[in-house]
Scaffold this motif. Structure first.
Motif, PDB file in Angstrom:
ATOM      1  N   TYR A 221       0.834  -1.197   0.000  1.00  0.00           N
ATOM      2  CA  TYR A 221       0.000   0.000   0.000  1.00  0.00           C
ATOM      3  C   TYR A 221       0.875   1.257   0.000  1.00  0.00           C
ATOM      4  O   TYR A 221       0.671   2.174  -0.796  1.00  0.00           O
ATOM      5  N   ILE A 222       1.848   1.300   0.898  1.00  0.00           N
ATOM      6  CA  ILE A 222       2.715   2.477   1.023  1.00  0.00           C
ATOM      7  C   ILE A 222       3.490   2.715  -0.276  1.00  0.00           C
ATOM      8  O   ILE A 222       3.590   3.855  -0.748  1.00  0.00           O
ATOM      9  N   ASN A 223       4.020   1.652  -0.875  1.00  0.00           N
ATOM     10  CA  ASN A 223       4.781   1.810  -2.127  1.00  0.00           C
ATOM     11  C   ASN A 223       3.896   2.273  -3.273  1.00  0.00           C
ATOM     12  O   ASN A 223       4.291   3.130  -4.074  1.00  0.00           O
ATOM     13  N   SER A 224       2.696   1.716  -3.374  1.00  0.00           N
ATOM     14  CA  SER A 224       1.776   2.133  -4.436  1.00  0.00           C
ATOM     15  C   SER A 224       1.316   3.569  -4.209  1.00  0.00           C
ATOM     16  O   SER A 224       1.234   4.361  -5.155  1.00  0.00           O
ATOM     17  N   LEU A 225       1.022   3.908  -2.950  1.00  0.00           N
ATOM     18  CA  LEU A 225       0.636   5.283  -2.615  1.00  0.00           C
ATOM     19  C   LEU A 225       1.746   6.256  -2.989  1.00  0.00           C
ATOM     20  O   LEU A 225       1.491   7.300  -3.590  1.00  0.00           O
ATOM     21  N   GLN A 226       2.986   5.909  -2.660  1.00  0.00           N
ATOM     22  CA  GLN A 226       4.102   6.796  -2.987  1.00  0.00           C
ATOM     23  C   GLN A 226       4.234   6.978  -4.490  1.00  0.00           C
ATOM     24  O   GLN A 226       4.499   8.083  -4.962  1.00  0.00           O
ATOM     25  N   SER A 227       3.996   5.918  -5.259  1.00  0.00           N
ATOM     26  CA  SER A 227       4.097   6.064  -6.714  1.00  0.00           C
ATOM     27  C   SER A 227       2.999   6.987  -7.243  1.00  0.00           C
ATOM     28  O   SER A 227       3.230   7.772  -8.167  1.00  0.00           O
ATOM     29  N   ALA A 228       1.806   6.918  -6.646  1.00  0.00           N
ATOM     30  CA  ALA A 228       0.728   7.829  -7.068  1.00  0.00           C
ATOM     31  C   ALA A 228       1.085   9.272  -6.727  1.00  0.00           C
ATOM     32  O   ALA A 228       0.875  10.178  -7.533  1.00  0.00           O
TER      33      ALA A 228
END
Length: 144
Positions: free
Chosen positions: A131-138
């Motif tokens: 979640y954190i990695n995907s959020l950061q990419s967004a």
């Protein structure tokens, strides 16, 4: 003499209980690098249209041990107004149960932190990290 030893015993017991309680109650402080919300005064410089208005951005899909995680974030200017997991591990009942409780916590922490600097949820480490990695990419897409 006996009163002195009783007092010392009581103080030792209080200190023994107090120190661990205080240590466990401390939550690590995370420095957030959130972009400040735009002011209500007219813009005087080049923030450009990429950081103004409401927009929804989907982060990259992150593969975890239990399945893919992908986050969608809605921004109003640079303020995060909503976040949701578009994809989360759901291959078995246990994963669905874990994510049903973990994802709302991650979403709330995202809204509170206004960044991807959120704590992992105990018992949902893989989902949290995805979640954190995907959020950061967004967020990188939104600000980059």
């Amino acid at each position: 003499m006996r009163a002195h030893s009783v007092r010392r015993t009581v103080l030792t017991c209080v200190a023994t209980v107090t120190v661990p309680v205080l240590a466990l109650s401390l939550k690590p402080h995370h420095v957030t690098h959130a972009v400040p919300a735009p002011s209500t005064s007219p813009a005087t410089g080049g923030t450009g249209s990429s950081s103004s208005g409401t927009r929804t951005i989907t982060g990259s899909t992150v593969q975890t041990r239990y399945g893919p995680v992908q986050v969608e974030v809605t921004l109003d200017g640079s303020r995060i107004t909503a976040a949701r997991a578009v994809r989360a591990p759901d291959g078995d009942p246990r994963s669905r149960q874990i994510n049903a409780s973990a994802i709302p916590v991650l979403v709330q922490e995202t809204l509170d932190a206004q960044s991807a600097h959120v704590d992992t949820v105990s018992g949902a480490t893989y989902t949290s990290e995805g979640y954190i990695n995907s959020l950061q990419s967004a967020l990188d897409q939104a600000h980059g």
